[in-house]
Design an enzyme around this catalytic site. Sequence first.
Site, PDB file in Angstrom:
ATOM      1  N   LYS A  85     -13.129  -1.456  12.954  1.00 50.38           N
ATOM      2  CA  LYS A  85     -12.923  -0.462  14.011  1.00 50.38           C
ATOM      3  C   LYS A  85     -14.293   0.094  14.448  1.00 50.38           C
ATOM      4  CE  LYS A  85      -8.512   0.540  11.939  1.00 50.38           C
ATOM      5  NZ  LYS A  85      -7.276   1.261  12.091  1.00 50.38           N
ATOM      6  N   GLY A 116      -3.625   3.063   8.937  1.00 50.27           N
ATOM      7  CA  GLY A 116      -4.525   4.170   8.627  1.00 50.27           C
ATOM      8  C   GLY A 116      -3.820   5.385   8.052  1.00 50.27           C
ATOM      9  N   ASN A 151     -11.024  -5.418   9.836  1.00 47.98           N
ATOM     10  CA  ASN A 151     -11.238  -4.789  11.142  1.00 47.98           C
ATOM     11  C   ASN A 151     -11.994  -3.492  10.886  1.00 47.98           C
ATOM     12  OD1 ASN A 151     -11.130  -3.543  13.619  1.00 47.98           O
ATOM     13  ND2 ASN A 151      -8.930  -3.081  13.531  1.00 47.98           N
ATOM     14  N   HIS A 199      -4.521  -4.721  19.602  1.00 47.84           N
ATOM     15  CA  HIS A 199      -4.406  -3.791  18.465  1.00 47.84           C
ATOM     16  C   HIS A 199      -3.687  -2.534  18.957  1.00 47.84           C
ATOM     17  CE1 HIS A 199      -5.455  -0.975  15.297  1.00 47.84           C
ATOM     18  NE2 HIS A 199      -5.711  -2.024  14.540  1.00 47.84           N
ATOM     19  N   GLU A 246      -4.217   0.458  18.550  1.00 51.42           N
ATOM     20  CA  GLU A 246      -5.100   1.523  19.052  1.00 51.42           C
ATOM     21  C   GLU A 246      -5.513   1.232  20.490  1.00 51.42           C
ATOM     22  OE1 GLU A 246      -7.867   1.452  15.769  1.00 51.42           O
ATOM     23  OE2 GLU A 246      -6.277   2.220  14.464  1.00 51.42           O
ATOM     24  N   GLU A 294       1.694  -5.342  12.663  1.00 50.02           N
ATOM     25  CA  GLU A 294       1.108  -4.091  12.200  1.00 50.02           C
ATOM     26  C   GLU A 294       2.004  -2.938  12.619  1.00 50.02           C
ATOM     27  OE1 GLU A 294      -3.318  -4.470  11.390  1.00 50.02           O
ATOM     28  OE2 GLU A 294      -3.140  -3.905  13.478  1.00 50.02           O
ATOM     29  N   SER A 315      -2.396  -0.325   6.096  1.00 46.97           N
ATOM     30  CA  SER A 315      -2.665   0.243   4.768  1.00 46.97           C
ATOM     31  C   SER A 315      -2.559  -0.781   3.646  1.00 46.97           C
ATOM     32  CB  SER A 315      -1.740   1.443   4.500  1.00 46.97           C
ATOM     33  OG  SER A 315      -1.989   2.463   5.440  1.00 46.97           O
TER      34      SER A 315
HETATM   35  C1  PEP Z   1      -5.829  -2.001  11.309  1.00 47.49           C
HETATM   36  O1  PEP Z   1      -6.548  -1.225  11.895  1.00 47.49           O
HETATM   37  O2  PEP Z   1      -5.568  -3.082  11.819  1.00 47.49           O
HETATM   38  C2  PEP Z   1      -5.303  -1.609  10.002  1.00 47.49           C
HETATM   39  C3  PEP Z   1      -4.402  -2.372   9.441  1.00 47.49           C
HETATM   40  O3  PEP Z   1      -5.807  -0.464   9.453  1.00 47.49           O
HETATM   41  P1  PEP Z   1      -5.509   0.096   7.968  1.00 47.49           P
HETATM   42  O4  PEP Z   1      -5.651  -1.058   7.012  1.00 47.49           O
HETATM   43  O5  PEP Z   1      -6.534   1.154   7.749  1.00 47.49           O
HETATM   44  O6  PEP Z   1      -4.115   0.648   7.973  1.00 47.49           O
END
Ligand code: PEP
Length: 251
Positions: free
Chosen positions: A10, A175, A8, A98, A100, A169, A213
Amino acid sequence: MVALIAGNWKMNGSLSANEELLGALAAGLQGRGAAEVALCVPTPYLAQFRTLADRHPALQAVGLGAQDVSAHAGGAYTGEVSAAMLRDFACRYAIAGHSERRSYHGESDELVAQKAARVLAAGLVPIVCVGETLAQREAGETEAVVKRQLSAVIHTLGHCAGEMVVAYEPVWAIGTGKVATPEQAQAVHALLRAQLKAATPHADGMKILYGGSMKPDNAVALLAQPDIDGGLIGGAALKAADFVAICRAAG
Ligand code: PEP
């Protein structure tokens, strides 16, 4: 089950940066294992991906995805992108819900469910994200939160629920560099699997991805868990070497 590693990006990238990243990914993904690979790129770059996939055969096996989609089929919804438009670019996946989008854009469980339904109706696969915040985890609400989020989607998709991909998630891990332990992640994945089993006969074959992460150094242990069927990768998807390493860790 064949694992799925979905990047992803973003709101990152540019025509030149993408060209470099995709070229490096194409080189790194050559001769890789059986894991499925997907990339959810910003919408303006869907066409660029297609052009570069013509140049780099290794990218042709990568499933193209979008990071969001409209809950509407089409019409007067300025700025929105429909699932049918994504299909025009041969997208295979679209992320719905997601964290976000849920937190910065106020997306409700019901809206996320409608988006997932639009994605399926257009012949694409929705990657539906669920996850608790740190405050919710500390209040012992993880199970209730993820079940509520998933339940809205199961309810809306009905007998098609078995066709989605679910991504767990934990918001506190996205992040932040704070990754869920394999045990913490597996515990939630097992709950989600049980919920899916109650809803569809296809639950055992459904992919439940972990996101938050995930990096090359923690991917192996996470992916070894029985109910973790792949990863949704944010930050590490922007570094070709890291993303390739995670794909290779997945098989
Ligand atoms: C995400 O945005 O779905 C995500 C898992 O980000 P990150 O791997 O940076 O934590």
